[in-house]
Design an enzyme around this catalytic site. Sequence first.
Site, PDB file in Angstrom:
ATOM      1  CD  GLU A   1       0.624  -9.317   1.264  1.00 52.75           C
ATOM      2  OE1 GLU A   1      -0.306  -8.578   0.863  1.00 52.75           O
ATOM      3  OE2 GLU A   1       0.436 -10.363   1.902  1.00 52.75           O
ATOM      4  N   PRO A   2       4.686  -5.139  -1.048  1.00 58.23           N
ATOM      5  CG  PRO A   2       6.949  -4.590  -1.326  1.00 58.23           C
ATOM      6  CD  PRO A   2       6.023  -5.516  -0.570  1.00 58.23           C
ATOM      7  N   GLY A   3       3.851  -3.398  -4.070  1.00 54.35           N
ATOM      8  CA  GLY A   3       3.670  -3.572  -5.511  1.00 54.35           C
ATOM      9  C   GLY A   3       3.923  -2.275  -6.237  1.00 54.35           C
TER      10      GLY A   3
ATOM     11  NE  ARG B   1      -3.244   4.228 -10.973  1.00 56.73           N
ATOM     12  CZ  ARG B   1      -3.010   5.496 -10.724  1.00 56.73           C
ATOM     13  NH1 ARG B   1      -2.539   6.303 -11.663  1.00 56.73           N
ATOM     14  NH2 ARG B   1      -3.250   5.993  -9.528  1.00 56.73           N
TER      15      ARG B   1
ATOM     16  CB  CYS C   1     -16.800   4.871 -29.050  1.00 59.47           C
ATOM     17  SG  CYS C   1     -16.267   5.041 -30.756  1.00 59.47           S
TER      18      CYS C   1
ATOM     19  CE1 TYR D   1      -2.651  -2.914  -8.858  1.00 57.48           C
ATOM     20  CE2 TYR D   1      -1.303  -1.072  -8.114  1.00 57.48           C
ATOM     21  CZ  TYR D   1      -1.861  -2.315  -7.899  1.00 57.48           C
ATOM     22  OH  TYR D   1      -1.621  -2.977  -6.717  1.00 57.48           O
TER      23      TYR D   1
ATOM     24  CE1 TYR E   1      -9.302   2.530  -8.728  1.00 53.10           C
ATOM     25  CE2 TYR E   1      -7.367   2.480 -10.136  1.00 53.10           C
ATOM     26  CZ  TYR E   1      -8.290   1.825  -9.347  1.00 53.10           C
ATOM     27  OH  TYR E   1      -8.193   0.475  -9.174  1.00 53.10           O
TER      28      TYR E   1
ATOM     29  N   GLY F   1       0.769  -1.233   0.000  1.00 53.96           N
ATOM     30  CA  GLY F   1       0.000   0.000   0.000  1.00 53.96           C
ATOM     31  C   GLY F   1       0.798   1.279   0.000  1.00 53.96           C
TER      32      GLY F   1
END
Length: 416
Positions: free
Chosen positions: A273-275, A312, A343, A371, A316, A239
């Site tokens: 758990e880094p991503g 994204r 479209c 992502y 978001y 996170g």
Amino acid sequence: MQYFKHRNNTLYAENVSTASIADQFGTPCYVYSKSAIETQWQSYEDALQSHPHLICYSVKANSNIAILNLLAKKGSGFDVVSIGEIERVLAAGGKAGKIIFSGVGKQSHEIKRALEVGIRCFNVESEAELERINHIAASLNRKAPVSIRVNPDVDPKTHPYISTGLKENKFGIDINDALSIYVEASRMNNLDIVGIDCHIGSQITEPAPFQDAFNRVLSLVDELKENNILIQHIDMGGGLGICYNNETPPSPMEYIQPLLQQLSDSPLELILEPGRSIVGNAGILLTTVEYIKCTTYCNFAIIDAAMNDLLRPALYQAWQDIKAISKHSSANEKTYDIVGPICESGDFLGKQRTLSITEGDRLAIYSAGAYGFTMSSNYNSRPRVAEVMVDNDQAYLIRKRETIRDLFEGETILPD
């Protein structure tokens, strides 16, 4: 973005001109820096020092096999959320014993396969899942290693779609109910309770939410001990955010040191758990300006990348920096909305960006390593783009561009 810099008015990825990458591999095209990925992973390793730990890269952030292989060689573990991600990790040379299986909806065949290959642990998110894992483990005459994901009801102060630690979120078990469920799990013959898991969200830019969640988890550890349930690890998820615009997230060292101080001499292993923080700023998306369209109300730069390539901004309302890879005179600057050919009015990559560009110019969309490709689709029957890894002065194709033929492979026409 030290791995993506302009030199002599041209953007370089490490020591390769992005113009040459675009010429060779076409656009749209994702470009990743090998050095950036390795450096960011190592920053976690350095911060954790000699305390027992395991860094489990979050595969959903970017699941390209070349990236997984790069991290496997560094000794990384992996956080996965599907059987497909497990198979990717194994294909990339990752060790099953370093795989943590998260996710709220694990299917029976996924659990069975995970047990067969010998994963490190299941992060369990419901009582029903505990029962299913116990049943499947019994059918295989095995004990399944489990960690219960607790929901601490901590506000991560991030986008609501990527917040996972509030009581209204679908993830985890209410921390107030966790003790009784741990006791229940301890009575199941084919479960081996090995840890506690807690993940509160993504793109977190303040240390306080991590600290609040950790304090609540440590209190639960004490309660478990009083009930003769001894665990081996605490998994605090991932996170940690990155800088997309003006954010100032803590470094891995600033994030991890307070956790280690609280653990002190405890033998409990710390799993992270880094991503995004490993791959996010290690990638860019190259795209070409197809048309300039100026109206009374807005100037549009219509590009060959779209929301299906990078979701994204549309999903978001995320902001990602956009720059021309070859700089022009600022005398011709205008404010543009950067839009794609899909479209949908929601098909934009950036709005109100000041650029000096013409048709045919190439743009770089920054902070696209996480992502980006993993959330891409074939919407509007658009082939998914190529991915390229740069290693110093060399560029390698790590995923070929899909063809139109690839789009309908496997589809059939009904018989007459």
